[in-house]
Design a protein around this motif. Structure first.
Motif, PDB file in Angstrom:
ATOM      1  N   SER A 182       0.832  -1.208   0.000  1.00  0.00           N
ATOM      2  CA  SER A 182       0.000   0.000   0.000  1.00  0.00           C
ATOM      3  C   SER A 182       0.863   1.254   0.000  1.00  0.00           C
ATOM      4  O   SER A 182       2.035   1.237   0.407  1.00  0.00           O
ATOM      5  CB  SER A 182      -0.897  -0.005   1.248  1.00  0.00           C
ATOM      6  N   HIS A 207      -2.335  -1.405   9.290  1.00  0.00           N
ATOM      7  CA  HIS A 207      -0.874  -1.402   9.142  1.00  0.00           C
ATOM      8  C   HIS A 207      -0.232  -1.683  10.497  1.00  0.00           C
ATOM      9  O   HIS A 207      -0.577  -1.041  11.495  1.00  0.00           O
ATOM     10  CB  HIS A 207      -0.405  -0.049   8.603  1.00  0.00           C
ATOM     11  N   ARG A 267     -13.814   3.927   5.712  1.00  0.00           N
ATOM     12  CA  ARG A 267     -13.100   4.892   4.874  1.00  0.00           C
ATOM     13  C   ARG A 267     -13.406   6.340   5.296  1.00  0.00           C
ATOM     14  O   ARG A 267     -12.947   7.285   4.651  1.00  0.00           O
ATOM     15  CB  ARG A 267     -13.500   4.682   3.417  1.00  0.00           C
ATOM     16  N   PHE A 326     -10.342   8.588   5.920  1.00  0.00           N
ATOM     17  CA  PHE A 326      -9.658   8.940   4.668  1.00  0.00           C
ATOM     18  C   PHE A 326     -10.438  10.049   3.954  1.00  0.00           C
ATOM     19  O   PHE A 326      -9.874  11.033   3.467  1.00  0.00           O
ATOM     20  CB  PHE A 326      -9.579   7.735   3.733  1.00  0.00           C
TER      21      PHE A 326
END
Ligand SMILES: NC(=O)C1=CN([C@@H]2O[C@H](COP(=O)(O)OP(=O)(O)OC[C@H]3O[C@@H](n4cnc5c(N)ncnc54)[C@H](O)[C@@H]3O)[C@@H](O)[C@H]2O)C=CC1
Ligand SMILES: O=C(O)C1=N[C@H](C(=O)O)C[C@H](O)C1
Length: 237
Positions: A143, A188, A208, A211
């Motif tokens: 990513s 992550h 999301r 983001f």
């Protein structure tokens, strides 16, 4: 603001909702499935374009926006081999805002990662590796977020000077393991491990929304701006 959405997939639709909730107008939606290609004419009267497409589409979209003198906010990942040309155009007056990850949480995680690397650097007992998990539709790997995290480690570690998407015990290689599971928005993890213990830091996106909010805040930051910007400029980190 009058916003153009370039790319109307998972992120485009999430961004649309937050932009409307914040009182903005969606003046144009362009998606690959639309019959018409993006043209500079379509971008007239647009204050900012928000672009979330795919690695093969992003650069061409940016150039169309630059042609129309519309500043771009983009989160598309996997195109950074073309970054030098974008930086050149920004030095010539175009406005561009890029982030591999627009969420506040991940940008704080980026800083935590660098500080932890500086703390661990003197202790050769510890090796470090990384794992990222995303949904099965993700086209690029590792990513963009993982690559930014890797940069943070490579810049602050005495022996790690390259990343590799494989298992490696070499002291100059940082292993990144990319997994694709179901509908995972983005997780992550960075592990520092010795013979006797391990230290793990992790960021897990629940959706999301983080983001998308970051992308809209970046769009609010960009009208009339020239040059290249990122989340450090927005968050003053
Ligand atoms: N920076 C960040 O915070 C985040 C970045 N991303 C990145 O954003 C990108 C998009 O992610 P998603 O929305 O989940 O993907 P998606 O596949 O759901 O949506 C992408 C959309 O772009 C459209 N598209 C493809 N080529 C196009 C073109 N030339 N012009 C206009 N539209 C085009 C596709 O038809 C699709 O609807 C990926 O690169 C992903 O890595 C995703 C989430 C957060
Ligand atoms: O494709 C995604 O979904 C995401 N992509 C970005 C990346 O490549 O880091 C950001 C986030 O992890 C979600």
């Amino acid at each position: 603001m009058r916003i153009a959405l370039i790319g109307y997939g998972k992120m485009g639709k999430e961004i649309e909702q937050i932009a409307l909730d914040r009182g903005h107008e969606i003046g144009l939606i362009i998606d690959q499935h639309n019959p018409k290609d993006l043209s500079a004419d379509q971008l007239q009267n647009i204050d900012v374009a928000i672009e979330f497409t795919n690695p093969d589409s992003a650069f061409g979209n940016y150039l169309k926006c630059f042609e129309a003198n519309v500043p771009v906010v983009s989160g598309t990942t996997g195109w950074l081999d073309q970054l030098p040309e974008i930086e050149k155009q920004c030095s010539e007056g175009k406005g561009f805002f890029y982030a591999s990850n627009f969420s506040l949480g991940v940008n704080l995680f980026f800083e935590l990662n660098k500080k932890l690397t500086q703390l661990m650097a003197p202790f050769k007992e510890y090796n470090v590796d990384m794992e990222e998990i995303h949904h099965i539709h993700k086209l690029d790997s590792p990513s963009g977020t993982a690559l930014t995290l890797a940069e943070g480690i490579l810049e602050n570690h005495p022996t790690k000077d390259k990343w590799i998407e494989a298992t490696s015990m070499k002291e100059d290689e940082l292993s990144i393991l990319a997994k694709r599971h179901g509908a995972v928005p983005g997780t992550h993890s960075i592990t520092w491990h010795s013979e006797v213990d391990e230290i793990i830091i992790q960021h897990q996106a629940y959706s999301r929304k983080g983001f998308a909010l970051g992308a809209v805040l970046a769009a609010e930051f960009m009208p009339e701006k020239e040059g290249f910007y990122g989340m450090k400029d927005l968050l003053q980190l």
